[in-house]
Design a protein around this motif. Structure first.
Motif, PDB file in Angstrom:
ATOM      1  N   SER A 214       0.827  -1.209   0.000  1.00 15.99           N
ATOM      2  CA  SER A 214       0.000   0.000   0.000  1.00 15.99           C
ATOM      3  C   SER A 214       0.858   1.255   0.000  1.00 15.99           C
ATOM      4  O   SER A 214       0.620   2.196  -0.767  1.00 15.99           O
ATOM      5  CB  SER A 214      -0.919   0.002   1.233  1.00 15.99           C
ATOM      6  N   HIS A 215       1.896   1.278   0.844  1.00 17.91           N
ATOM      7  CA  HIS A 215       2.786   2.445   0.901  1.00 17.91           C
ATOM      8  C   HIS A 215       3.578   2.595  -0.403  1.00 17.91           C
ATOM      9  O   HIS A 215       3.750   3.714  -0.898  1.00 17.91           O
ATOM     10  CB  HIS A 215       3.744   2.309   2.082  1.00 17.91           C
ATOM     11  N   ILE A 216       4.055   1.487  -0.935  1.00 20.94           N
ATOM     12  CA  ILE A 216       4.809   1.546  -2.196  1.00 20.94           C
ATOM     13  C   ILE A 216       3.919   2.071  -3.318  1.00 20.94           C
ATOM     14  O   ILE A 216       4.351   2.871  -4.173  1.00 20.94           O
ATOM     15  CB  ILE A 216       5.371   0.162  -2.555  1.00 20.94           C
ATOM     16  N   SER A 217       2.664   1.633  -3.341  1.00 24.32           N
ATOM     17  CA  SER A 217       1.734   2.084  -4.367  1.00 24.32           C
ATOM     18  C   SER A 217       1.542   3.594  -4.311  1.00 24.32           C
ATOM     19  O   SER A 217       1.530   4.275  -5.352  1.00 24.32           O
ATOM     20  CB  SER A 217       0.388   1.365  -4.200  1.00 24.32           C
ATOM     21  N   LYS A 218       1.418   4.134  -3.096  1.00 24.94           N
ATOM     22  CA  LYS A 218       1.258   5.588  -2.967  1.00 24.94           C
ATOM     23  C   LYS A 218       2.533   6.314  -3.371  1.00 24.94           C
ATOM     24  O   LYS A 218       2.482   7.365  -4.017  1.00 24.94           O
ATOM     25  CB  LYS A 218       0.884   5.946  -1.528  1.00 24.94           C
ATOM     26  N   LEU A 219       3.690   5.767  -2.994  1.00 24.32           N
ATOM     27  CA  LEU A 219       4.963   6.370  -3.388  1.00 24.32           C
ATOM     28  C   LEU A 219       5.090   6.386  -4.910  1.00 24.32           C
ATOM     29  O   LEU A 219       5.471   7.407  -5.502  1.00 24.32           O
ATOM     30  CB  LEU A 219       6.119   5.594  -2.756  1.00 24.32           C
ATOM     31  N   ARG A 220       4.755   5.268  -5.550  1.00 24.33           N
ATOM     32  CA  ARG A 220       4.849   5.182  -7.007  1.00 24.33           C
ATOM     33  C   ARG A 220       3.896   6.180  -7.671  1.00 24.33           C
ATOM     34  O   ARG A 220       4.254   6.837  -8.653  1.00 24.33           O
ATOM     35  CB  ARG A 220       4.532   3.756  -7.462  1.00 24.33           C
ATOM     36  N   ARG A 221       2.683   6.299  -7.126  1.00 24.98           N
ATOM     37  CA  ARG A 221       1.720   7.227  -7.711  1.00 24.98           C
ATOM     38  C   ARG A 221       2.206   8.675  -7.624  1.00 24.98           C
ATOM     39  O   ARG A 221       2.052   9.450  -8.574  1.00 24.98           O
ATOM     40  CB  ARG A 221       0.362   7.088  -7.025  1.00 24.98           C
ATOM     41  N   LYS A 222       2.813   9.034  -6.508  1.00 20.80           N
ATOM     42  CA  LYS A 222       3.316  10.401  -6.368  1.00 20.80           C
ATOM     43  C   LYS A 222       4.489  10.660  -7.313  1.00 20.80           C
ATOM     44  O   LYS A 222       4.613  11.767  -7.856  1.00 20.80           O
ATOM     45  CB  LYS A 222       3.720  10.664  -4.912  1.00 20.80           C
ATOM     46  N   LEU A 223       5.323   9.649  -7.510  1.00 16.92           N
ATOM     47  CA  LEU A 223       6.410   9.798  -8.483  1.00 16.92           C
ATOM     48  C   LEU A 223       5.849   9.918  -9.901  1.00 16.92           C
ATOM     49  O   LEU A 223       6.334  10.725 -10.705  1.00 16.92           O
ATOM     50  CB  LEU A 223       7.360   8.603  -8.378  1.00 16.92           C
ATOM     51  N   GLU A 224       4.820   9.130 -10.203  1.00 17.23           N
ATOM     52  CA  GLU A 224       4.206   9.223 -11.532  1.00 17.23           C
ATOM     53  C   GLU A 224       3.598  10.598 -11.766  1.00 17.23           C
ATOM     54  O   GLU A 224       3.709  11.163 -12.858  1.00 17.23           O
ATOM     55  CB  GLU A 224       3.140   8.136 -11.683  1.00 17.23           C
ATOM     56  N   GLY A 230       6.965   4.181 -13.100  1.00 18.74           N
ATOM     57  CA  GLY A 230       7.460   2.847 -12.797  1.00 18.74           C
ATOM     58  C   GLY A 230       8.295   2.688 -11.549  1.00 18.74           C
ATOM     59  O   GLY A 230       8.580   1.567 -11.149  1.00 18.74           O
ATOM     60  N   MET A 231       8.755   3.749 -10.919  1.00 21.90           N
ATOM     61  CA  MET A 231       9.575   3.626  -9.713  1.00 21.90           C
ATOM     62  C   MET A 231       8.663   3.683  -8.475  1.00 21.90           C
ATOM     63  O   MET A 231       7.777   4.540  -8.418  1.00 21.90           O
ATOM     64  CB  MET A 231      10.595   4.779  -9.634  1.00 21.90           C
ATOM     65  N   ARG A 241      12.631  -3.008  -6.103  1.00 23.52           N
ATOM     66  CA  ARG A 241      13.884  -2.280  -6.231  1.00 23.52           C
ATOM     67  C   ARG A 241      13.552  -0.928  -6.841  1.00 23.52           C
ATOM     68  O   ARG A 241      12.545  -0.776  -7.548  1.00 23.52           O
ATOM     69  CB  ARG A 241      14.907  -3.037  -7.075  1.00 23.52           C
ATOM     70  N   MET A 242      14.402   0.060  -6.599  1.00 23.41           N
ATOM     71  CA  MET A 242      14.076   1.413  -7.039  1.00 23.41           C
ATOM     72  C   MET A 242      14.195   1.562  -8.548  1.00 23.41           C
ATOM     73  O   MET A 242      13.365   2.224  -9.172  1.00 23.41           O
ATOM     74  CB  MET A 242      14.959   2.422  -6.324  1.00 23.41           C
ATOM     75  N   VAL A 243      15.212   0.964  -9.168  1.00 21.90           N
ATOM     76  CA  VAL A 243      15.410   1.127 -10.611  1.00 21.90           C
ATOM     77  C   VAL A 243      15.655  -0.231 -11.246  1.00 21.90           C
ATOM     78  O   VAL A 243      16.063  -1.191 -10.581  1.00 21.90           O
ATOM     79  CB  VAL A 243      16.587   2.069 -10.925  1.00 21.90           C
ATOM     80  N   GLU A 244      15.425  -0.293 -12.546  1.00 24.64           N
ATOM     81  CA  GLU A 244      15.729  -1.488 -13.300  1.00 24.64           C
ATOM     82  C   GLU A 244      17.250  -1.578 -13.498  1.00 24.64           C
ATOM     83  O   GLU A 244      17.918  -0.552 -13.671  1.00 24.64           O
ATOM     84  CB  GLU A 244      15.051  -1.445 -14.672  1.00 24.64           C
TER      85      GLU A 244
END
Length: 246
Positions: A214-224, A230-231, A241-244
């Motif tokens: 849930s937290h990762i999803s919110k972090l990714r959405r804010k980055l998007e 994708g991060m 992982r943070m980057v490919e």
């Protein structure tokens, strides 16, 4: 819930905690336990007063009851998150996974179910404050700036931003999102399991690995929303992982 402890000699200079709770006896008990541990506590009996005091006092942390009047705790939490990243610990009588996930999804940093031990509440307050002041995942780390592609994380000022095409876009991260970003950005190509992220970034929370998602999803959405797609990257059944890798 136990009675308030006898006052102990303590210098109340370790932080200010705003307690938004409509039961005065609970506020009094929590304030007494906080004072014994060197923390100041200020009470607010409803959501409107709590939001007003948050603006006026700029507390270091907010203890927020879900069932408060005018507006309720969920609305107050949403407004606090719009304002910034003040750490928030929810106080509630609900003990359902859905409620816990909702609190974390809206932006709470921790969750305590009533009836609770006031000493445990103070311990969680201390833990969240330590993490906030460290600006990282609890191990201190090197002060300064972390850079991971367009993502920049300032550990000294506890701020994150996206820098791209000559523009800088601030990221309004919660404390938990910030800790996750820092943890992943330190070793951006290493795959980190949910269990490791849970233990390192949410050590005082309930042991539900899906709360990490849930937290990762919110972090990714804010980055998007800031233009970074994708991060962090997810590896199904493994972790993040943070980057490919290049």
């Amino acid at each position: 819930m136990p009675n308030p402890p006898a006052p102990a000699p303590a210098r109340l200079n370790d932080g200010l905690v705003l307690i938004i709770e409509d039961e005065p006896e609970i506020v009094d008990i929590i304030r007494a336990y906080l004072a014994r541990d060197g923390l100041r506590g200020v009470g607010a009996g409803d959501g409107r007063e709590g939001l007003r005091q948050h603006l006026a006092l700029k507390p270091d942390l907010v203890l927020l009851d879900v069932k408060i009047p005018e507006p309720d705790g969920w609305q107050v939490l949403a407004e606090l998150r719009r304002r910034g990243d003040t750490p928030v610990i929810m106080l509630t009588a609900h003990d359902q996974d859905l409620d816990k996930l909702l609190a974390l999804r809206v932006g709470a940093d921790d969750y305590v179910v009533k009836p609770f031990n006031p000493a445990e509440v103070v311990a969680r307050v201390r833990a969240v404050l330590r993490r906030a002041r460290a600006g990282g995942h609890g191990n201190g780390g090197n002060a300064g700036m972390l850079r991971c592609g367009p993502l920049e994380i300032d550990l000294d000022t506890h701020q994150a931003r996206v820098v791209a095409d000559g523009a800088s876009t601030p990221l309004p991260l919660t404390l938990t999102e910030f800790r996750l970003a820092v943890y992943l950005a330190r070793t951006p190509r290493r795959v980190v399991s949910r269990a490791e992220l849970l233990a390192s970034c949410l050590p005082e929370g309930d042991a539900l690995e899906r709360t990490v998602d849930s937290h990762i999803s919110k972090l990714r959405r804010k980055l998007e929303e800031a233009g970074v797609a994708g991060m962090p990257f997810s590896l199904r059944g493994v972790g993040y992982r943070m980057v490919e890798p290049t």
